[in-house]
Write a protein that holds these residues in place. Structure first.
Motif, short mmCIF file in Angstrom:
data_model
loop_
_atom_site.label_atom_id
_atom_site.label_comp_id
_atom_site.label_asym_id
_atom_site.label_seq_id
_atom_site.Cartn_x
_atom_site.Cartn_y
_atom_site.Cartn_z
N THR A 1 1.05 -1.30 0.09
CA THR A 1 -0.01 -0.19 -0.06
C THR A 1 0.81 1.22 -0.04
O THR A 1 1.83 1.37 0.84
CB THR A 1 -0.75 0.11 1.30
N THR A 2 0.62 2.09 -0.82
CA THR A 2 1.37 3.30 -0.86
C THR A 2 0.41 4.59 -0.16
O THR A 2 -0.77 4.32 -0.50
CB THR A 2 1.84 3.73 -2.32
N VAL B 1 -2.57 0.87 -4.81
CA VAL B 1 -2.51 1.40 -6.26
C VAL B 1 -3.06 0.70 -7.21
O VAL B 1 -2.75 -0.52 -7.19
CB VAL B 1 -1.02 2.03 -6.41
N THR C 1 -6.22 3.52 3.66
CA THR C 1 -5.16 3.38 2.37
C THR C 1 -5.86 2.53 1.77
O THR C 1 -6.64 1.41 2.02
CB THR C 1 -3.96 3.11 2.59
N GLY D 1 -4.34 6.90 -8.84
CA GLY D 1 -4.21 5.71 -8.78
C GLY D 1 -4.97 4.92 -7.26
O GLY D 1 -4.70 3.85 -6.82
N GLN D 2 -5.82 5.74 -6.58
CA GLN D 2 -6.29 5.37 -5.67
C GLN D 2 -7.87 5.42 -5.85
O GLN D 2 -8.52 6.36 -6.59
CB GLN D 2 -5.95 6.24 -4.53
N THR E 1 -0.27 8.60 -0.56
CA THR E 1 -0.21 10.07 -1.56
C THR E 1 0.42 10.94 -0.56
O THR E 1 0.34 10.79 0.73
CB THR E 1 -1.48 10.44 -2.15
#
Length: 196
Positions: A3-4, A24, A21, A47-48, A6
Motif C-alpha cells: 500500500t502506498t 494503487v 489507504t 491511482g487510488q 499519497t
C-alpha cells in the motif's frame, strides 16, 4: 499487496488524522470493480479508489435544484447529477456535469472525456484540496468552466479555462456557459433551502 500513501495522505497523517489507504490500481482495474457505482459512488484519482462522502440534505437540495434550473435554461446542453467521467488515468464523478447534448450517446455509459462544465459542492467536513485536484484534472482535459460551491463559506470558486480561480460571493454574478441565464451566488446558495 503493498500500500502506498499519497502526499495528501502523508500530510494528513503528519497532522495526526487517521486515513484509510487502498492499493494503487490502474484505471482499467478500477473500472472493472463491481462496486464502484455503489452509493455514494467511488472515484479514481492518482491511482487510488476514493469513495465520495454521503451528501447532506442541503447538499442534495442544492444539487437537485441547480440541475433542474440549468436544464430548464439552455438548449443544446444537459446538466446531470453524479455522472461518471472517464479521463486518461482518472475517473471522477462530479456532483454535476453540464455537457453538450451531442456528446451524450444513446447508451447507458460513463461520459468519455471531461465535462464542458463541472460543478462540485463541498460537503460538510470535506476538504477542498481533493475537490480542487478533481477540478484541475478535468480542466487539463478540456473542461471550460468549473464551480466549487462552498455553501458553508457562502462562496463559489470559479475556474475558467487555464485562468487562476476566483472567489465569488453574495450578489456577484457567476460565469456560465453560453446560452445559460445569469445566476448570482445568493441565488445558487438559496437552492439549499428550496423544497421543490
Amino acid at each position: 499487496m503493498a500500500t502506498t500513501l499519497t502526499a495528501e495522505q502523508l500530510d494528513t497523517l503528519a497532522r495526526g488524522h487517521f486515513i484509510a489507504t487502498t492499493p494503487v490500481l490502474t484505471l482499467q482495474q478500477f473500472l472493472a470493480q463491481p462496486t464502484i457505482e455503489d452509493s455514494p459512488a467511488w472515484e479514481f484519482m492518482g491511482g487510488q479508489a476514493l469513495q465520495k462522502p454521503m451528501p447532506s440534505l442541503f447538499h442534495s437540495r442544492l444539487q437537485r435544484n441547480l440541475v433542474n434550473r440549468l436544464n430548464q435554461s439552455a438548449l443544446g446542453w444537459e446538466a446531470i447529477q453524479e455522472l461518471r467521467c472517464v479521463l486518461p488515468e482518472f475517473s471522477p464523478v462530479p456532483d454535476i456535469v453540464v455537457v453538450r447534448i451531442d456528446r451524450l450517446g444513446n447508451e447507458d455509459s460513463p461520459l468519455e472525456g471531461a465535462p464542458d462544465w463541472l460543478i462540485e459542492i463541498r460537503s460538510l467536513g470535506q476538504g477542498t484540496l481533493e475537490l480542487q485536484r478533481k477540478i484541475l484534472a478535468c480542466l487539463q482535459q478540456g473542461t471550460a468552466l468549473a464551480w466549487l460551491i462552498d455553501w458553508h463559506q457562502q462562496q463559489v470558486w470559479v475556474w475558467e479555462g487555464d485562468s487562476l480561480p476566483k472567489a465569488y460571493e453574495g450578489g456577484e454574478v457567476l460565469p456560465v456557459l453560453p446560452g445559460f441565464p445569469s445566476l448570482t451566488v445568493d441565488q445558487v446558495l438559496a437552492f439549499t433551502q428550496a423544497k421543490l
